[in-house]
Design an enzyme around this catalytic site. Structure first.
Site, PDB file in Angstrom:
ATOM      1  N   LEU A   3      -5.316  -0.303   3.284  1.00 26.14           N
ATOM      2  CA  LEU A   3      -5.269  -1.163   2.101  1.00 26.14           C
ATOM      3  C   LEU A   3      -5.656  -0.364   0.857  1.00 26.14           C
ATOM      4  O   LEU A   3      -6.228   0.719   0.956  1.00 26.14           O
ATOM      5  CB  LEU A   3      -6.211  -2.352   2.309  1.00 26.14           C
ATOM      6  N   PRO A   4      -5.351  -0.923  -0.346  1.00 25.36           N
ATOM      7  CA  PRO A   4      -5.575  -0.132  -1.556  1.00 25.36           C
ATOM      8  C   PRO A   4      -7.033   0.276  -1.802  1.00 25.36           C
ATOM      9  O   PRO A   4      -7.311   1.451  -2.029  1.00 25.36           O
ATOM     10  CB  PRO A   4      -5.077  -1.045  -2.685  1.00 25.36           C
ATOM     11  N   THR A  64      -8.758   4.676   1.619  1.00 25.61           N
ATOM     12  CA  THR A  64      -9.784   5.473   0.940  1.00 25.61           C
ATOM     13  C   THR A  64     -10.651   4.511   0.140  1.00 25.61           C
ATOM     14  O   THR A  64     -10.185   3.918  -0.843  1.00 25.61           O
ATOM     15  CB  THR A  64      -9.145   6.504  -0.022  1.00 25.61           C
ATOM     16  N   LYS A  89     -13.495  12.764   2.572  1.00 24.67           N
ATOM     17  CA  LYS A  89     -12.260  12.508   1.800  1.00 24.67           C
ATOM     18  C   LYS A  89     -12.515  12.669   0.288  1.00 24.67           C
ATOM     19  O   LYS A  89     -11.711  13.272  -0.424  1.00 24.67           O
ATOM     20  CB  LYS A  89     -11.764  11.089   2.134  1.00 24.67           C
ATOM     21  N   LYS A  93      -8.983   6.617  -8.923  1.00 22.46           N
ATOM     22  CA  LYS A  93      -9.844   5.792  -8.055  1.00 22.46           C
ATOM     23  C   LYS A  93     -10.732   6.699  -7.184  1.00 22.46           C
ATOM     24  O   LYS A  93     -11.935   6.510  -7.101  1.00 22.46           O
ATOM     25  CB  LYS A  93      -8.980   4.900  -7.154  1.00 22.46           C
TER      26      LYS A  93
HETATM   27  P1  NAD Z   1       0.174   0.865  -1.441  1.00 24.80           P
HETATM   28  O1  NAD Z   1      -0.252   0.120  -2.650  1.00 24.80           O
HETATM   29  O2  NAD Z   1       1.534   1.450  -1.367  1.00 24.80           O
HETATM   30  O3  NAD Z   1       0.005  -0.082  -0.129  1.00 24.80           O
HETATM   31  C1  NAD Z   1      -1.024  -1.002   0.066  1.00 24.80           C
HETATM   32  C2  NAD Z   1      -0.442  -2.208   0.813  1.00 24.80           C
HETATM   33  O4  NAD Z   1      -1.504  -3.110   1.141  1.00 24.80           O
HETATM   34  C3  NAD Z   1       0.562  -3.007  -0.024  1.00 24.80           C
HETATM   35  O5  NAD Z   1       1.774  -3.143   0.711  1.00 24.80           O
HETATM   36  C4  NAD Z   1      -0.134  -4.361  -0.232  1.00 24.80           C
HETATM   37  O6  NAD Z   1       0.768  -5.447  -0.288  1.00 24.80           O
HETATM   38  C5  NAD Z   1      -1.004  -4.429   1.009  1.00 24.80           C
HETATM   39  N1  NAD Z   1      -2.125  -5.348   0.922  1.00 24.80           N
HETATM   40  C6  NAD Z   1      -3.004  -5.553  -0.086  1.00 24.80           C
HETATM   41  N2  NAD Z   1      -3.929  -6.464   0.273  1.00 24.80           N
HETATM   42  C7  NAD Z   1      -3.633  -6.849   1.548  1.00 24.80           C
HETATM   43  C8  NAD Z   1      -4.210  -7.764   2.476  1.00 24.80           C
HETATM   44  N3  NAD Z   1      -5.287  -8.465   2.181  1.00 24.80           N
HETATM   45  N4  NAD Z   1      -3.638  -7.878   3.695  1.00 24.80           N
HETATM   46  C9  NAD Z   1      -2.544  -7.168   4.026  1.00 24.80           C
HETATM   47  N5  NAD Z   1      -1.940  -6.290   3.187  1.00 24.80           N
HETATM   48  C10 NAD Z   1      -2.473  -6.150   1.966  1.00 24.80           C
HETATM   49  O7  NAD Z   1      -0.942   1.991  -1.223  1.00 24.80           O
HETATM   50  P2  NAD Z   1      -0.818   3.327  -0.336  1.00 24.80           P
HETATM   51  O8  NAD Z   1      -0.276   4.441  -1.160  1.00 24.80           O
HETATM   52  O9  NAD Z   1      -0.182   2.980   0.974  1.00 24.80           O
HETATM   53  O10 NAD Z   1      -2.383   3.666  -0.118  1.00 24.80           O
HETATM   54  C11 NAD Z   1      -3.183   2.952   0.803  1.00 24.80           C
HETATM   55  C12 NAD Z   1      -4.528   3.662   0.899  1.00 24.80           C
HETATM   56  O11 NAD Z   1      -4.323   5.021   1.319  1.00 24.80           O
HETATM   57  C13 NAD Z   1      -5.294   3.737  -0.431  1.00 24.80           C
HETATM   58  O12 NAD Z   1      -6.653   3.546  -0.182  1.00 24.80           O
HETATM   59  C14 NAD Z   1      -5.007   5.163  -0.918  1.00 24.80           C
HETATM   60  O13 NAD Z   1      -6.025   5.666  -1.766  1.00 24.80           O
HETATM   61  C15 NAD Z   1      -4.930   5.919   0.392  1.00 24.80           C
HETATM   62  N6  NAD Z   1      -4.132   7.157   0.370  1.00 24.80           N
HETATM   63  C16 NAD Z   1      -2.913   7.193  -0.253  1.00 24.80           C
HETATM   64  C17 NAD Z   1      -2.186   8.391  -0.249  1.00 24.80           C
HETATM   65  C18 NAD Z   1      -0.825   8.491  -0.932  1.00 24.80           C
HETATM   66  O14 NAD Z   1      -0.310   9.617  -1.064  1.00 24.80           O
HETATM   67  N7  NAD Z   1      -0.219   7.384  -1.350  1.00 24.80           N
HETATM   68  C19 NAD Z   1      -2.687   9.521   0.406  1.00 24.80           C
HETATM   69  C20 NAD Z   1      -3.903   9.436   1.066  1.00 24.80           C
HETATM   70  C21 NAD Z   1      -4.621   8.246   1.045  1.00 24.80           C
END
Ligand code: NAD
Length: 299
Positions: free
Chosen positions: A65-66, A100, A175, A250
């Site tokens: 999740l975000p 994260t 991380k 973030k």
């Molecule tokens: P994203 O915004 O693409 O995806 C998050 C998903 O969570 C969305 O589809 C949203 O609808 C869903 N969501 C939100 N609240 C919810 C709930 N209560 N129940 C179910 N689903 C819910 O974000 P992302 O890029 O996939 O990143 C996710 C995590 O991974 C973050 O913490 C980010 O910091 C970390 N991260 C991202 C990357 C990257 O390159 N994008 C790399 C490493 C770590």
């Protein structure tokens, strides 16, 4: 075989869940975006209407999740309803949070989960969308040995490196240390490249020289921030993410909170957090974090 619930099917969670489905696991998925759920169902996952139904009978619950508030609200809700009806979170189940977030949130959730007989680890990732898609992520795990060993085979389906950093929360600390260093390297690489360009050097030639000298680092070698140096880098694709400025900001906020808690001196991290905050305020939040290069190159 483990029965898995997967929450959060965004840029990272979508391809991670897809790799579990392809490996033959029974995966029930949930996201607030119906199209993201349908994509996984088309691959063979199942879906359910509420988080409570999604976790029914699951041995493993994974979340991607975000931010911390989303993770806290999901599990607080599930813990609350499991106290009322033991049909929800199963005793002996394992929660793996891959988002994260701040270490404090996962540490306090882990205490509450333990009270209803559920184990918990934090397992944030590095490797971006490409790593999630190709199953080559690095996982940084915080939790006890038993939970780590239970999670490892599943994490190995989604990644190629699985590290045990320490107790619950230690994965998140690893991380934020990594991403603070990444931001410092990105800003430093941008600064050095522009210094060379301003003094008549070709950035491709300069990059090759530094990559084979003591300035070599990941942001220079494989994620070069100067457009045109590497075809596959976001810089050569209008800074389409990749890893958004918003998410880097973030993570730098989490790094600064961590530093305040431990009384650590992080002058470089503080500087890059402020540079990314300014970069976001100037309208670049949705661009890849390597677009910080523009702050040096704009005339
Ligand atoms: P994203 O915004 O693409 O995806 C998050 C998903 O969570 C969305 O589809 C949203 O609808 C869903 N969501 C939100 N609240 C919810 C709930 N209560 N129940 C179910 N689903 C819910 O974000 P992302 O890029 O996939 O990143 C996710 C995590 O991974 C973050 O913490 C980010 O910091 C970390 N991260 C991202 C990357 C990257 O390159 N994008 C790399 C490493 C770590």
């Amino acid at each position: 075989m483990e029965k898995i619930s997967f929450f959060g099917l965004g840029n990272m969670g979508g391809p991670m869940a897809a790799n579990l489905v392809r490996a033959g696991y029974e995966v029930c998925v949930f996201d607030l975006v119906p199209a993201a759920v349908e994509e996984l169902v088309n691959l063979g996952a199942t879906k359910a209407e509420t988080p409570e139904e999604v976790v029914k009978g699951a041995n493993v619950i994974i979340s991607m999740l975000p931010a911390g508030k989303h993770v806290a609200s999901l599990y607080e809700g599930l813990i609350g309803s499991s106290e009322l009806s033991n049909a929800n979170l199963k005793k002996g189940a394992l929660v793996i949070d891959c988002s994260t977030i701040d270490a404090g949130t996962i540490q306090s959730l882990s205490v509450k989960l333990e009270q209803i007989g559920v184990n918990c680890i934090d397992a944030p990732v590095s490797g971006g969308v490409a790593g999630a898609t190709n199953g080559t992520l690095s996982f940084m795990v915080g939790g006890n040995e038993k939970s780590f060993n239970q999670a490892k085979p599943l994490l190995e389906v989604m990644g190629k490196n699985v590290f045990h950093a320490g107790d619950v929360g230690a994965g998140q600390i690893a991380k934020v240390c990594n991403n603070m260093l990444l931001s410092i390297l990105m800003v430093g690489t941008s600064e050095a490249l522009q210094l060379g360009i301003d003094n008549g050097l070709d950035p491709k030639v300069l990059s090759e020289i530094m990559s084979n000298s003591s300035g070599s680092n990941w942001t220079l070698d494989v994620y070069n921030p100067c457009p045109g140096v590497q075809e596959t880098a976001p810089a050569s694709n209008d800074y389409k993410p990749g890893f958004m400025t918003n998410l880097m900001l973030k993570d730098l906020g989490l790094a600064m909170d961590t530093a305040v808690n431990s009384g650590s001196a992080t002058p470089m991290g503080s500087l890059t957090r402020n540079m990314y905050a300014l970069h976001q305020k100037l309208g670049n939040g949705d661009l890849d974090f390597s677009s910080i290069f523009n702050q040096f190159s704009q005339k």
